[in-house]
Motif scaffolding. Sequence first.
Motif, PDB file in Angstrom:
ATOM      1  N   LYS A  56      -6.031  -0.983   1.193  1.00  0.00           N
ATOM      2  CA  LYS A  56      -6.499  -0.647  -0.149  1.00  0.00           C
ATOM      3  C   LYS A  56      -6.793   0.847  -0.265  1.00  0.00           C
ATOM      4  CE  LYS A  56      -8.626  -5.056  -1.414  1.00  0.00           C
ATOM      5  NZ  LYS A  56      -9.883  -5.718  -1.776  1.00  0.00           N
ATOM      6  N   ALA A  57      -7.373   1.429   0.783  1.00  0.00           N
ATOM      7  CA  ALA A  57      -7.693   2.862   0.752  1.00  0.00           C
ATOM      8  C   ALA A  57      -6.424   3.700   0.673  1.00  0.00           C
ATOM      9  CB  ALA A  57      -8.512   3.239   1.986  1.00  0.00           C
ATOM     10  N   VAL A  58      -5.413   3.336   1.430  1.00  0.00           N
ATOM     11  CA  VAL A  58      -4.140   4.076   1.381  1.00  0.00           C
ATOM     12  C   VAL A  58      -3.488   3.918   0.012  1.00  0.00           C
ATOM     13  CG1 VAL A  58      -1.802   4.153   2.347  1.00  0.00           C
ATOM     14  CG2 VAL A  58      -3.771   4.018   3.859  1.00  0.00           C
ATOM     15  N   TYR A  59      -3.559   2.708  -0.544  1.00  0.00           N
ATOM     16  CA  TYR A  59      -2.995   2.446  -1.871  1.00  0.00           C
ATOM     17  C   TYR A  59      -3.677   3.319  -2.926  1.00  0.00           C
ATOM     18  CZ  TYR A  59      -1.575  -0.292  -5.966  1.00  0.00           C
ATOM     19  OH  TYR A  59      -1.073  -0.688  -7.173  1.00  0.00           O
ATOM     20  N   VAL A  60      -5.007   3.396  -2.863  1.00  0.00           N
ATOM     21  CA  VAL A  60      -5.754   4.214  -3.825  1.00  0.00           C
ATOM     22  C   VAL A  60      -5.414   5.689  -3.636  1.00  0.00           C
ATOM     23  CG1 VAL A  60      -8.081   4.982  -4.435  1.00  0.00           C
ATOM     24  CG2 VAL A  60      -7.601   2.557  -4.193  1.00  0.00           C
ATOM     25  N   LEU A  61      -5.286   6.146  -2.392  1.00  0.00           N
ATOM     26  CA  LEU A  61      -4.924   7.551  -2.143  1.00  0.00           C
ATOM     27  C   LEU A  61      -3.534   7.883  -2.699  1.00  0.00           C
ATOM     28  CD1 LEU A  61      -6.303   8.159   1.446  1.00  0.00           C
ATOM     29  CD2 LEU A  61      -7.109   9.158  -0.690  1.00  0.00           C
ATOM     30  N   MET A  62      -2.599   6.968  -2.548  1.00  0.00           N
ATOM     31  CA  MET A  62      -1.254   7.209  -3.083  1.00  0.00           C
ATOM     32  C   MET A  62      -1.278   7.263  -4.615  1.00  0.00           C
ATOM     33  SD  MET A  62       0.819   7.644  -0.630  1.00  0.00           S
ATOM     34  CE  MET A  62      -0.344   8.225   0.546  1.00  0.00           C
ATOM     35  N   GLN A  63      -2.066   6.385  -5.228  1.00  0.00           N
ATOM     36  CA  GLN A  63      -2.180   6.415  -6.686  1.00  0.00           C
ATOM     37  C   GLN A  63      -2.853   7.706  -7.145  1.00  0.00           C
ATOM     38  OE1 GLN A  63      -0.545   4.450  -8.462  1.00  0.00           O
ATOM     39  NE2 GLN A  63      -0.431   2.477  -7.491  1.00  0.00           N
ATOM     40  N   LEU A  64      -3.867   8.169  -6.396  1.00  0.00           N
ATOM     41  CA  LEU A  64      -4.521   9.430  -6.748  1.00  0.00           C
ATOM     42  C   LEU A  64      -3.582  10.611  -6.562  1.00  0.00           C
ATOM     43  CD1 LEU A  64      -8.114   8.879  -5.328  1.00  0.00           C
ATOM     44  CD2 LEU A  64      -7.375   8.829  -7.722  1.00  0.00           C
ATOM     45  N   ALA A  65      -2.691  10.538  -5.585  1.00  0.00           N
ATOM     46  CA  ALA A  65      -1.692  11.598  -5.410  1.00  0.00           C
ATOM     47  C   ALA A  65      -0.758  11.659  -6.626  1.00  0.00           C
ATOM     48  CB  ALA A  65      -0.890  11.366  -4.131  1.00  0.00           C
ATOM     49  N   LEU A  66      -0.367  10.495  -7.130  1.00  0.00           N
ATOM     50  CA  LEU A  66       0.466  10.470  -8.340  1.00  0.00           C
ATOM     51  C   LEU A  66      -0.299  11.021  -9.540  1.00  0.00           C
ATOM     52  CD1 LEU A  66       2.280   7.051  -7.899  1.00  0.00           C
ATOM     53  CD2 LEU A  66       3.350   9.296  -7.989  1.00  0.00           C
ATOM     54  N   LEU A  67      -1.588  10.676  -9.648  1.00  0.00           N
ATOM     55  CA  LEU A  67      -2.399  11.233 -10.734  1.00  0.00           C
ATOM     56  C   LEU A  67      -2.531  12.746 -10.602  1.00  0.00           C
ATOM     57  CD1 LEU A  67      -5.347   8.753 -11.350  1.00  0.00           C
ATOM     58  CD2 LEU A  67      -3.635   9.497 -12.968  1.00  0.00           C
ATOM     59  N   GLY A  68      -2.687  13.224  -9.377  1.00  0.00           N
ATOM     60  CA  GLY A  68      -2.760  14.666  -9.146  1.00  0.00           C
ATOM     61  C   GLY A  68      -1.482  15.367  -9.568  1.00  0.00           C
ATOM     62  N   MET A  69      -0.343  14.732  -9.330  1.00  0.00           N
ATOM     63  CA  MET A  69       0.922  15.309  -9.791  1.00  0.00           C
ATOM     64  C   MET A  69       0.949  15.386 -11.311  1.00  0.00           C
ATOM     65  SD  MET A  69       3.715  13.599  -7.223  1.00  0.00           S
ATOM     66  CE  MET A  69       5.094  14.250  -8.126  1.00  0.00           C
ATOM     67  N   GLY A  70       0.402  14.373 -11.963  1.00  0.00           N
ATOM     68  CA  GLY A  70       0.341  14.391 -13.424  1.00  0.00           C
ATOM     69  C   GLY A  70      -0.553  15.503 -13.941  1.00  0.00           C
ATOM     70  N   VAL A  71      -1.700  15.701 -13.302  1.00  0.00           N
ATOM     71  CA  VAL A  71      -2.604  16.780 -13.716  1.00  0.00           C
ATOM     72  C   VAL A  71      -1.938  18.135 -13.492  1.00  0.00           C
ATOM     73  CG1 VAL A  71      -4.797  17.908 -13.167  1.00  0.00           C
ATOM     74  CG2 VAL A  71      -4.696  15.429 -13.388  1.00  0.00           C
ATOM     75  N   ALA A  80       0.819  -1.215   0.000  1.00  0.00           N
ATOM     76  CA  ALA A  80       0.000   0.000   0.000  1.00  0.00           C
ATOM     77  C   ALA A  80       0.849   1.260   0.000  1.00  0.00           C
ATOM     78  CB  ALA A  80      -0.926  -0.005   1.212  1.00  0.00           C
ATOM     79  N   LEU A  81       1.988   1.223   0.659  1.00  0.00           N
ATOM     80  CA  LEU A  81       2.839   2.412   0.746  1.00  0.00           C
ATOM     81  C   LEU A  81       3.893   2.490  -0.358  1.00  0.00           C
ATOM     82  CD1 LEU A  81       3.309   2.547   4.605  1.00  0.00           C
ATOM     83  CD2 LEU A  81       1.849   3.985   3.185  1.00  0.00           C
ATOM     84  N   ALA A  82       3.967   1.475  -1.201  1.00  0.00           N
ATOM     85  CA  ALA A  82       4.958   1.471  -2.285  1.00  0.00           C
ATOM     86  C   ALA A  82       4.789   2.645  -3.253  1.00  0.00           C
ATOM     87  CB  ALA A  82       4.919   0.149  -3.035  1.00  0.00           C
ATOM     88  N   ASN A 116      -8.787 -11.071   8.269  1.00  0.00           N
ATOM     89  CA  ASN A 116      -8.188  -9.731   8.132  1.00  0.00           C
ATOM     90  C   ASN A 116      -8.795  -8.933   6.988  1.00  0.00           C
ATOM     91  OD1 ASN A 116      -7.057 -10.844   5.839  1.00  0.00           O
ATOM     92  ND2 ASN A 116      -4.953 -10.483   6.437  1.00  0.00           N
ATOM     93  N   LYS A 117      -9.983  -9.307   6.552  1.00  0.00           N
ATOM     94  CA  LYS A 117     -10.600  -8.645   5.408  1.00  0.00           C
ATOM     95  C   LYS A 117     -10.857  -7.163   5.677  1.00  0.00           C
ATOM     96  CE  LYS A 117     -13.193 -10.985   2.481  1.00  0.00           C
ATOM     97  NZ  LYS A 117     -14.287 -11.754   1.911  1.00  0.00           N
ATOM     98  N   THR A 118     -11.276  -6.816   6.896  1.00  0.00           N
ATOM     99  CA  THR A 118     -11.560  -5.407   7.209  1.00  0.00           C
ATOM    100  C   THR A 118     -10.279  -4.594   7.308  1.00  0.00           C
ATOM    101  OG1 THR A 118     -11.599  -5.941   9.566  1.00  0.00           O
ATOM    102  CG2 THR A 118     -13.705  -5.952   8.405  1.00  0.00           C
ATOM    103  N   LYS A 119      -9.202  -5.208   7.779  1.00  0.00           N
ATOM    104  CA  LYS A 119      -7.929  -4.483   7.883  1.00  0.00           C
ATOM    105  C   LYS A 119      -7.317  -4.240   6.506  1.00  0.00           C
ATOM    106  CE  LYS A 119      -7.003  -6.273  12.464  1.00  0.00           C
ATOM    107  NZ  LYS A 119      -6.167  -7.146  13.270  1.00  0.00           N
ATOM    108  N   ILE A 120      -7.551  -5.161   5.585  1.00  0.00           N
ATOM    109  CA  ILE A 120      -7.029  -4.994   4.224  1.00  0.00           C
ATOM    110  C   ILE A 120      -7.708  -3.824   3.530  1.00  0.00           C
ATOM    111  CG2 ILE A 120      -6.895  -6.135   1.957  1.00  0.00           C
ATOM    112  CD1 ILE A 120      -4.845  -7.236   3.830  1.00  0.00           C
ATOM    113  N   TRP A 121      -8.964  -3.523   3.897  1.00  0.00           N
ATOM    114  CA  TRP A 121      -9.653  -2.378   3.294  1.00  0.00           C
ATOM    115  C   TRP A 121      -8.896  -1.085   3.581  1.00  0.00           C
ATOM    116  CZ3 TRP A 121     -13.051  -1.772  -0.358  1.00  0.00           C
ATOM    117  CH2 TRP A 121     -13.852  -2.848  -0.718  1.00  0.00           C
ATOM    118  N   GLY A 122      -8.322  -0.955   4.763  1.00  0.00           N
ATOM    119  CA  GLY A 122      -7.517   0.223   5.076  1.00  0.00           C
ATOM    120  C   GLY A 122      -6.288   0.314   4.184  1.00  0.00           C
TER     121      GLY A 122
END
Length: 182
Positions: A133-148, A70-72, A125-131
């Motif tokens: 996934k959320a951090v992973y999506v936020l990091m990807q959106l941050a990279l997309l924001g840098m592109g925009v 998630a933090l990669a 651990n299904k509920t913990k994995i959701w966290g």
Amino acid sequence: MSSTTSIQPPKWVVEMNTPLAKRSGKTNNFRSPPGFTTKASGKQQETRSTTDRKPIETDTLKLKKAWEVALAPSKQIPMNAIMMYMSGNSLQIFSIMMVFMLFKGPIQGLMATNTQFLKFETESNKTKIWGCKAVYVLMQLALLGMGVWKVNAMGLLPTTRSDWLAWESERISLERAYFAFG
């Protein structure tokens, strides 16, 4: 002047030169490797293997690895920021390719979010994995924001009024003023 005492070779030399004794049946004279214990009946049994770990320990390890995944993308943010700075804001092949890669990576990452975390997900651990996934999506959106932001800095996004002049109509003035010499 000869002495009757002879120097004996070291133990390891004697063991190397001595042939191994033949094994009879299933008994052997070898020590148990680390992690195995010998029971009174002579059978060897593994004290703890990786497959016999407690489910809690396995879930903890899987969750730790999921957080690493998630933090990669956050590790790519500084590198991409430096690359954006170094490429400048002009329209050149290098800067266009860099912006393309800046959009391609996060979009592929967002589409593969579930497959990235599938190997770490269990029922407990299904509920913990959701966290994660959320951090992973936020990091990807941050990279997309840098592109925009980079595309906007290059002047490719229509964000100013002058970009939309083709759809502007001329103002009709209500009054006219004329200069008079008097």
